[in-house]
Design a protein around this motif. Structure first.
Motif, PDB file in Angstrom:
ATOM      1  N   GLY A  38       4.878  -6.733   0.622  1.00 60.98           N
ATOM      2  CA  GLY A  38       4.710  -8.167   0.868  1.00 60.98           C
ATOM      3  C   GLY A  38       5.589  -8.976  -0.057  1.00 60.98           C
ATOM      4  N   LEU A  39       5.181 -10.182  -0.351  1.00 64.05           N
ATOM      5  CA  LEU A  39       5.946 -11.076  -1.228  1.00 64.05           C
ATOM      6  C   LEU A  39       5.438 -10.966  -2.658  1.00 64.05           C
ATOM      7  CD1 LEU A  39       6.262 -14.234   1.046  1.00 64.05           C
ATOM      8  CD2 LEU A  39       8.033 -12.546   0.516  1.00 64.05           C
ATOM      9  N   TRP A  40       6.359 -10.702  -3.575  1.00 66.41           N
ATOM     10  CA  TRP A  40       6.060 -10.602  -4.994  1.00 66.41           C
ATOM     11  C   TRP A  40       6.775 -11.730  -5.738  1.00 66.41           C
ATOM     12  CZ3 TRP A  40       4.984  -5.484  -7.728  1.00 66.41           C
ATOM     13  CH2 TRP A  40       4.448  -4.522  -6.848  1.00 66.41           C
ATOM     14  N   ALA A  41       6.191 -12.203  -6.838  1.00 65.96           N
ATOM     15  CA  ALA A  41       6.932 -13.076  -7.740  1.00 65.96           C
ATOM     16  C   ALA A  41       8.135 -12.300  -8.266  1.00 65.96           C
ATOM     17  CB  ALA A  41       6.034 -13.528  -8.885  1.00 65.96           C
ATOM     18  N   PHE A  62      18.600 -14.213  -1.605  1.00 65.32           N
ATOM     19  CA  PHE A  62      18.767 -15.535  -2.205  1.00 65.32           C
ATOM     20  C   PHE A  62      20.207 -16.023  -2.010  1.00 65.32           C
ATOM     21  CE2 PHE A  62      15.638 -13.025  -4.512  1.00 65.32           C
ATOM     22  CZ  PHE A  62      14.521 -13.845  -4.449  1.00 65.32           C
ATOM     23  N   VAL A  63      20.418 -17.310  -2.222  1.00 64.33           N
ATOM     24  CA  VAL A  63      21.760 -17.883  -2.094  1.00 64.33           C
ATOM     25  C   VAL A  63      22.420 -18.081  -3.452  1.00 64.33           C
ATOM     26  CG1 VAL A  63      21.229 -18.982   0.099  1.00 64.33           C
ATOM     27  CG2 VAL A  63      20.830 -20.242  -2.034  1.00 64.33           C
ATOM     28  N   LEU A 100      10.342 -18.021  -7.874  1.00 70.72           N
ATOM     29  CA  LEU A 100      10.998 -17.217  -6.838  1.00 70.72           C
ATOM     30  C   LEU A 100      10.044 -16.155  -6.316  1.00 70.72           C
ATOM     31  CD1 LEU A 100      14.471 -16.623  -8.540  1.00 70.72           C
ATOM     32  CD2 LEU A 100      13.923 -18.317  -6.770  1.00 70.72           C
ATOM     33  N   GLU A 101      10.216 -15.828  -5.050  1.00 73.38           N
ATOM     34  CA  GLU A 101       9.477 -14.726  -4.448  1.00 73.38           C
ATOM     35  C   GLU A 101      10.454 -13.811  -3.721  1.00 73.38           C
ATOM     36  OE1 GLU A 101       5.396 -15.727  -2.739  1.00 73.38           O
ATOM     37  OE2 GLU A 101       6.427 -17.673  -2.640  1.00 73.38           O
ATOM     38  N   ALA A 102      10.213 -12.517  -3.779  1.00 72.04           N
ATOM     39  CA  ALA A 102      11.065 -11.531  -3.120  1.00 72.04           C
ATOM     40  C   ALA A 102      10.210 -10.622  -2.257  1.00 72.04           C
ATOM     41  CB  ALA A 102      11.840 -10.705  -4.149  1.00 72.04           C
TER      42      ALA A 102
END
Length: 597
Positions: free
Chosen positions: A17-20, A52-53, A40-42
């Motif tokens: 899932g999404l992690w910090a 990310f950009v 940020l989340e990855a």
């Protein structure tokens, strides 16, 4: 290492899932305390580079940090609790709350840690995983780090695919009994119509073990007691390329008739053998058709994706391929399981790509620095390589789809020191698994005249690009060169020989009536030239095109948004060559033994 699973005695929770997330920005020591609050989340699983950009994240060299809260189920009161990371590229460090648990070096094999004493059932804990993407002369794969004039650290490496990093595969929390099955090894043989299954069950403590073999319908077909032994399956259904059949070995630890732990290991009854110049599966000649591949897709990088997994295997079936090589690292276990279930043959490769400083001198191989030396690739490199082999075989030894170990891609096998480096690694591989052939992918400037290690291996897997890097655009000359060299390998070694890489970069939509490199027509004609040569050599046992699909690489003026040798685009659209291969490989089913899929 056993893959975590749900069973009557075990539970499994996905932490995907999404992690910090954040990269290390302030030269913090390689440790972690406190809450990650970057904002940020990855996604996990995924490489972080393309999410990310911010170019500082994409080009980051060093540690990156993932963090999330995890709740331990209340019912896990009497079990051991484990954290399993399927891959952390290229080094991982695990923290529970502020406590360091352990680390693992090697970006493509799993690791797990017992965290029972650091967590409590029914309570929440903070999980932090650090991932380091640095490569050096003693890592597998190798690389080096330089510092730019403005102070930026830059990673240099010798492999031609992007150095994606992060948690590219799943993370798990699982429970298992105190007394449990820790490992299973299954080796199969065939006697007439009987499948002979030798098993070895490793337990966490001396235990009473019983095993049962179940067929695909769940019917028990054999049983035994003891941690090691042999099962005989009468009228066994064989695992065959293109016609997979899997059994289940249920291993149980029992105490006074009560099942304490249960683990189910799938297996297929099949044999693999090199006999003379033939490659045999179940005693029958097999001819490899397929690809070198990559775990690579837009945005995800090397992140495993089940949707791509299914679609890629559909394309393999459509094009008539029966195999692939896990170039240039072990793939996700989900890929191996899928190959088992669908009868796709796999050449399983370590992450030892780039052990070749001669590439800095171009195709002439004019190395200015020796590849094997105390200052370059040395005893520490060899030790890391040996550990990579151990972990690969420990993970994948029970997969019937895996028919050969490839311990390196394009090493500098023509250089002094190559034999001293590789001979112990080949011996280690055979000791760990004496049932499968061993190979390596031979770089273009290591020829039958100067290669120093070919006799150590069972199958000659060559990477050759006549018509692309040599005799570019001149397929007539390329054909002469290729046939002469292949015949030289055959005459000198008398072993099975196959092409592990051959291909031409191609931009979809670029066309010409002439032999013009980069066009779709040239890619198809290039492959056709190679195939004429292959078909003229009786001991030729296979062809795996480079590459299945276009993939991302590091920056370079010889690359146009990555390597374009795929017969499918990066988003899996077919180029003209894909249709040409489909015609050839489906036609081979009636011409060469062992090509049906």
């Amino acid at each position: 290492m056993l893959k975590p699973q749900m069973s009557p005695t075990r539970e499994l929770i996905s932490l995907d899932g999404l992690w910090a997330f954040d990269i290390e920005r302030d030269s913090r020591p390689q440790a972690w305390t406190g809450t990650l609050d970057s904002g940020l989340e990855a996604a996990v699983p995924a490489s972080y580079n393309d999410l990310f950009v911010d170019s500082a994240i994409r080009d980051h060299v060093g540690w990156a940090w993932y963090q999330r809260k995890v709740c331990v189920p209340r019912r896990w009161t009497s079990d051991r609790i484990f954290l399993r990371v399927d891959a952390a590229t290229h080094e991982g460090r695990v923290y529970v709350n502020d406590s360091f648990v352990g680390q693992h070096i090697g970006g493509y094999t799993p690791f797990e840690m017992d965290i029972t004493d650091l967590v409590a059932p029914g309570e929440e804990f903070r999980l932090t995983i650090g991932v380091n993407n640095e490569l050096t002369n003693i890592t597998i794969p190798p690389g080096s780090i330089t510092v730019a004039q403005d102070g930026r650290r830059q990673q240099k490496y010798l492999h031609d695919f992007y150095n994606y990093a992060g948690l590219s595969r799943s993370v798990w929390l699982y429970s298992a009994p105190q007394q449990r099955v820790e490992d299973i090894t299954v080796v199969t043989d065939i006697e007439g119509t009987t499948g002979v299954v030798t098993y070895d069950v490793q337990a966490s403590a001396p235990s009473t073990v019983r095993v049962r073999a179940l067929d695909a319908s769940g019917t028990q077909v054999a049983e035994a007691e003891g941690a090691a032994g042999t099962l005989r399956i009468e009228a066994a259904n064989l695992w065959k390329p293109g016609a997979a059949y899997l059994y289940n070995l249920v291993a149980e630890i029992v105490d006074n008739g009560e099942v304490i732990d249960s683990y189910t290991q799938t297996f297929g009854v099949r044999t693999v053998e090199v006999r003379g110049a033939e490659f045999l599966i179940n005693g029958e000649p097999f001819y490899f058709t397929g690809f070198g591949k990559h775990e690579d897709s837009p945005v995800r990088g090397k992140g495993h994706d089940d949707a791509y997994l299914v679609h890629d295997f559909q394309l393999l079936e459509w094009v008539g391929a029966n195999s692939f090589r896990t170039s240039h690292y072990p793939y996700a276990e989900e890929v191996m399981d899928f190959a088992d279930r669908h009868g796709i043959v796999v050449i399983d490769e370590t992450a030892a790509v780039g052990l070749n400083l001669a590439v800095q001198g171009g195709l002439a191989g004019g190395a200015t620095t020796p590849t094997f030396s105390p200052e370059t690739f040395n005893d520490d490199t060899q030790a890391a390589h040996a550990q990579a082999i151990r972990e690969l075989i420990a993970r994948d030894k029970n997969h019937p789809s895996v028919v050969m170990w490839c311990i390196a891609n394009e090493p500098s096998s023509n250089e002094e020191g190559a034999r001293e480096y590789f001979a112990p690694l080949v011996e280690l591989t055979r000791t760990l698994d004496p049932t499968r052939p061993v190979t390596y992918a031979v770089v273009m400037f290591a020829t039958f005249k100067n290669d120093r290690i070919a006799d150590l291996f069972d199958v000659m897997c060559l990477n050759r690009y006549y018509g692309w890097y040599v005799a570019t655009g001149d397929l007539a000359t390329a054909e002469t060169y290729l046939k002469g060299e292949l015949q030289g390998w055959v005459d000198k070694f008398g072993k099975p020989i196959m092409m592990a890489e051959y291909g031409a970069d191609t931009l979809p939509g670029l066309h010409s009536v002439w032999d013009m490199p980069w066009t779709e027509e040239y890619q198809a004609d290039y492959l056709d030239m190679n195939h004429r040569v292959f078909d003229s050599i009786p001991s030729f046992v296979g062809e795996q095109v480079w590459n299945f699909a276009d993939f991302q690489t590091s920056n370079g003026i010889h690359r146009v948004d990555g390597n374009r040798k795929g017969v499918f685009t990066r988003d899996r659209k077919p180029k003209s060559a894909a249709h040409a291969l489909r015609t050839r490989w489906r036609g081979l089913e009636n011409q060469k033994p062992g090509t049906s899929n």
